[in-house]
Design an enzyme around this catalytic site. Sequence first.
Site, PDB file in Angstrom:
ATOM      1  CB  SER A 157       1.215 -32.057  22.225  1.00 29.91           C
ATOM      2  OG  SER A 157       0.908 -31.458  23.457  1.00 29.91           O
ATOM      3  CB  THR A 180       5.586 -29.590  28.337  1.00 31.06           C
ATOM      4  OG1 THR A 180       6.839 -30.257  28.408  1.00 31.06           O
ATOM      5  CG2 THR A 180       5.715 -28.202  28.943  1.00 31.06           C
ATOM      6  CB  CYS A 181       0.733 -29.241  26.355  1.00 29.86           C
ATOM      7  SG  CYS A 181      -0.891 -28.520  26.136  1.00 29.86           S
ATOM      8  CB  CYS A 211      -0.786 -25.206  27.474  1.00 29.47           C
ATOM      9  SG  CYS A 211       0.606 -25.520  26.413  1.00 29.47           S
ATOM     10  CE  LYS A 254      -0.615 -20.518  29.941  1.00 32.97           C
ATOM     11  NZ  LYS A 254       0.507 -20.521  29.026  1.00 32.97           N
ATOM     12  CB  ALA A 287      12.503 -45.391  25.556  1.00 36.98           C
ATOM     13  N   GLY A 302      12.199 -12.516  30.868  1.00 36.44           N
ATOM     14  CA  GLY A 302      11.252 -11.574  30.252  1.00 36.44           C
ATOM     15  C   GLY A 302      10.460 -12.227  29.142  1.00 36.44           C
ATOM     16  CE1 TYR A 307       4.382 -17.362  23.717  1.00 40.69           C
ATOM     17  CE2 TYR A 307       6.694 -16.996  23.239  1.00 40.69           C
ATOM     18  CZ  TYR A 307       5.390 -17.146  22.810  1.00 40.69           C
ATOM     19  OH  TYR A 307       5.100 -17.089  21.483  1.00 40.69           O
ATOM     20  CB  ILE A 308       7.668 -19.313  31.308  1.00 40.82           C
ATOM     21  CG1 ILE A 308       7.258 -20.397  30.292  1.00 40.82           C
ATOM     22  CG2 ILE A 308       7.556 -19.831  32.734  1.00 40.82           C
ATOM     23  CD1 ILE A 308       8.059 -21.678  30.344  1.00 40.82           C
ATOM     24  CD  GLU A 324       1.904 -17.475  29.294  1.00 41.35           C
ATOM     25  OE1 GLU A 324       1.322 -17.373  28.202  1.00 41.35           O
ATOM     26  OE2 GLU A 324       2.258 -18.579  29.754  1.00 41.35           O
ATOM     27  CG  HIS A 377     -21.356  -1.442  18.250  1.00 42.97           C
ATOM     28  ND1 HIS A 377     -20.151  -0.846  18.541  1.00 42.97           N
ATOM     29  CD2 HIS A 377     -22.316  -0.716  18.891  1.00 42.97           C
ATOM     30  CE1 HIS A 377     -20.370   0.197  19.320  1.00 42.97           C
ATOM     31  NE2 HIS A 377     -21.663   0.305  19.552  1.00 42.97           N
ATOM     32  CD  GLU A 396     -17.333  -2.154  17.576  1.00 47.84           C
ATOM     33  OE1 GLU A 396     -18.012  -1.693  16.650  1.00 47.84           O
ATOM     34  OE2 GLU A 396     -17.707  -2.136  18.767  1.00 47.84           O
TER      35      GLU A 396
HETATM   36  P1  NDP Z   1      11.625 -17.571  26.425  1.00 48.04           P
HETATM   37  O1  NDP Z   1      12.701 -17.830  25.453  1.00 48.04           O
HETATM   38  O2  NDP Z   1      10.326 -17.029  25.978  1.00 48.04           O
HETATM   39  O3  NDP Z   1      12.191 -16.606  27.568  1.00 48.04           O
HETATM   40  C1  NDP Z   1      13.388 -16.847  28.233  1.00 48.04           C
HETATM   41  C2  NDP Z   1      13.767 -15.570  28.965  1.00 48.04           C
HETATM   42  O4  NDP Z   1      14.909 -15.797  29.761  1.00 48.04           O
HETATM   43  C3  NDP Z   1      14.107 -14.434  28.014  1.00 48.04           C
HETATM   44  O5  NDP Z   1      13.584 -13.253  28.523  1.00 48.04           O
HETATM   45  C4  NDP Z   1      15.630 -14.437  28.041  1.00 48.04           C
HETATM   46  O6  NDP Z   1      16.194 -13.196  27.762  1.00 48.04           O
HETATM   47  C5  NDP Z   1      15.880 -14.804  29.478  1.00 48.04           C
HETATM   48  N1  NDP Z   1      17.204 -15.371  29.690  1.00 48.04           N
HETATM   49  C6  NDP Z   1      17.829 -16.339  28.974  1.00 48.04           C
HETATM   50  N2  NDP Z   1      19.037 -16.600  29.464  1.00 48.04           N
HETATM   51  C7  NDP Z   1      19.195 -15.796  30.543  1.00 48.04           C
HETATM   52  C8  NDP Z   1      20.250 -15.578  31.447  1.00 48.04           C
HETATM   53  N3  NDP Z   1      21.401 -16.273  31.367  1.00 48.04           N
HETATM   54  N4  NDP Z   1      20.094 -14.640  32.409  1.00 48.04           N
HETATM   55  C9  NDP Z   1      18.946 -13.922  32.475  1.00 48.04           C
HETATM   56  N5  NDP Z   1      17.907 -14.082  31.642  1.00 48.04           N
HETATM   57  C10 NDP Z   1      18.036 -14.997  30.678  1.00 48.04           C
HETATM   58  O7  NDP Z   1      11.438 -18.958  27.189  1.00 48.04           O
HETATM   59  P2  NDP Z   1      10.291 -19.467  28.144  1.00 48.04           P
HETATM   60  O8  NDP Z   1      10.945 -20.496  28.972  1.00 48.04           O
HETATM   61  O9  NDP Z   1       9.572 -18.355  28.778  1.00 48.04           O
HETATM   62  O10 NDP Z   1       9.328 -20.194  27.127  1.00 48.04           O
HETATM   63  C11 NDP Z   1       9.861 -21.227  26.299  1.00 48.04           C
HETATM   64  C12 NDP Z   1       9.005 -21.427  25.084  1.00 48.04           C
HETATM   65  O11 NDP Z   1       7.826 -22.108  25.469  1.00 48.04           O
HETATM   66  C13 NDP Z   1       8.524 -20.136  24.440  1.00 48.04           C
HETATM   67  O12 NDP Z   1       9.451 -19.645  23.531  1.00 48.04           O
HETATM   68  C14 NDP Z   1       7.255 -20.598  23.779  1.00 48.04           C
HETATM   69  O13 NDP Z   1       7.584 -21.127  22.524  1.00 48.04           O
HETATM   70  C15 NDP Z   1       6.746 -21.677  24.695  1.00 48.04           C
HETATM   71  N6  NDP Z   1       5.692 -21.164  25.567  1.00 48.04           N
HETATM   72  C16 NDP Z   1       4.528 -20.742  25.004  1.00 48.04           C
HETATM   73  C17 NDP Z   1       3.516 -20.245  25.778  1.00 48.04           C
HETATM   74  C18 NDP Z   1       2.276 -19.762  25.112  1.00 48.04           C
HETATM   75  O14 NDP Z   1       2.035 -20.135  23.972  1.00 48.04           O
HETATM   76  N7  NDP Z   1       1.476 -18.951  25.756  1.00 48.04           N
HETATM   77  C19 NDP Z   1       3.620 -20.157  27.227  1.00 48.04           C
HETATM   78  C20 NDP Z   1       4.885 -20.628  27.729  1.00 48.04           C
HETATM   79  C21 NDP Z   1       5.870 -21.108  26.923  1.00 48.04           C
HETATM   80  P3  NDP Z   1      16.382 -12.662  26.239  1.00 48.04           P
HETATM   81  O15 NDP Z   1      15.013 -12.329  25.766  1.00 48.04           O
HETATM   82  O16 NDP Z   1      17.239 -11.473  26.393  1.00 48.04           O
HETATM   83  O17 NDP Z   1      17.021 -13.784  25.485  1.00 48.04           O
END
Ligand code: NDP
Length: 452
Positions: A15, A42-43, A48, A51, A115, A177, A179-180, A183, A438, A443
């Site tokens: 992007s 990636t997007c 995105c 997904k 590159a 836990g 975004y990815i 989702e 409404h 709203e």
């Molecule tokens: P995130 O940072 O959102 O989530 C990573 C998760 O992995 C967290 O829950 C984290 O825990 C956990 N984690 C990290 N290390 C370990 C470990 N060693 N053992 C167990 N769990 C672990 O990353 P994502 O890859 O989901 O997304 C990356 C980025 O991409 C996002 O931050 C966002 O900016 C972008 N994105 C945006 C989307 C959207 O706009 N809808 C959709 C997908 C991605 P903890 O929380 O405790 O650190």
Amino acid sequence: MSKFDYDLFVIGAGSGGVRAARLAAQMGKKVAIAEESKPGGTCVVRGCVPKKYLVYGAEYGSSIESSRKYGWSYENLDFNWKKLRDSIQKEVDRLSNIYSNILKKNGAVVYNERAEFIDKNTVILTSSKKKISADTILIAVGGRPWSPDISGVEHAIISDDAFVLEKLPSSILIIGGGYIASEFASIFSGLGVKTTQAYRGKHLLNGFDEDIRLHVGIHQKANGIDVRFNISPIKINVDGNSYDTHFDDGTIITADLVFMATGRRPYTSKLGLERVGVQTDTIGSIIVDEFSKTTAENIYAVGDVTNRINLTPVAIREAQAFIETIYGSKPVEYDHRNIASAVFTRPPIGVVGLNELQAREIYGDNIMVYETTFRPMKNILSGKEDKCFIKLITESAKGKIIGVHIIGDDSPEIIQILGICVKAGLTKADFDNTCAVHPTLAEEIVTLRQRV
Ligand code: NDP
């Protein structure tokens, strides 16, 4: 006459890279761009866009069920994963070609190769070994999924793989836990896969407003996802056709597929950054100033590789600011405040501005928090228990809106418009003065009176 082959060389046609290359070419600059994978980044290719199509696909599953209460009936429902997967991949290819053609049409030269830096003005294309020089180089290589180094992790898939699975598993364990993870747990459960989501923390979506975090967990469970909190994986064992994942508290979860969604890291290794004086932080993010300039004078970086706010529209805006900075009349800094974003769970989430904890850190007790939880009209007839939650945070003195957090249908669409309001500095009085539309979910934003 420039002593270099190009005015601008861009590494990475995602992007940010594509936007920068296109704008520079339209300004008459001599531009080339290198991409080792499909143009689109990636997007478009593994994020995105595919997904969101999976989200649409998964939504049909639950809406078909709800539609019975609306008078529909049918038998022998069937879901064909390959059909959805292949339709999505076809669309991805179409979009990737558009990206490539836009670049070429505007006069940028596209190299379908990796590159790497030789020196601060020269890159080498790693397949053809061609050396290319440029006055300015932009790094826009994005990030890659990252997994912790636990035993058996090689058996797990990452988000890149999830789009092209040969077959849909009957059960899946998603670790993470964020975004990815959230989702994809929503997607797989919506497609009928027995889904477990295991997270090391207490509530999903670290960094989001605490109430949104609580609600998303409730919704994931209501969607049939077995959400497990406070557990970290320590090893994955193969057991015939399935996998046993062992966790630090002794829990073992068996599933046909394990999906590591444990974050992403900037894709900077082996780029040769050490040869050109571009500094990175401990996880490899390129360090840049407010104008996206790296620690090397003629080298810039935008998008996820800089690990600022890792969202497509942000990379695009950073790229635009970069082009204005180097080819315009004055340096332009992109303002990273109040960027609205969405998480496409079921229901989805839309947020903009500060969450309550952040607001209290900045304003102390000088904030007002308004919230409402209600069952959306659509769910009443269908019998779904899902509730919508809205939180509005204002700073007390002028009533300026400083945060909006929604979990409910269409919240990504709603938050885009609220993003304008927050960016424009509108107040609660402005919202109160606005007549409701409404009957809608949105709203509630202008009729919200309940302070907590
Ligand atoms: P995130 O940072 O959102 O989530 C990573 C998760 O992995 C967290 O829950 C984290 O825990 C956990 N984690 C990290 N290390 C370990 C470990 N060693 N053992 C167990 N769990 C672990 O990353 P994502 O890859 O989901 O997304 C990356 C980025 O991409 C996002 O931050 C966002 O900016 C972008 N994105 C945006 C989307 C959207 O706009 N809808 C959709 C997908 C991605 P903890 O929380 O405790 O650190």
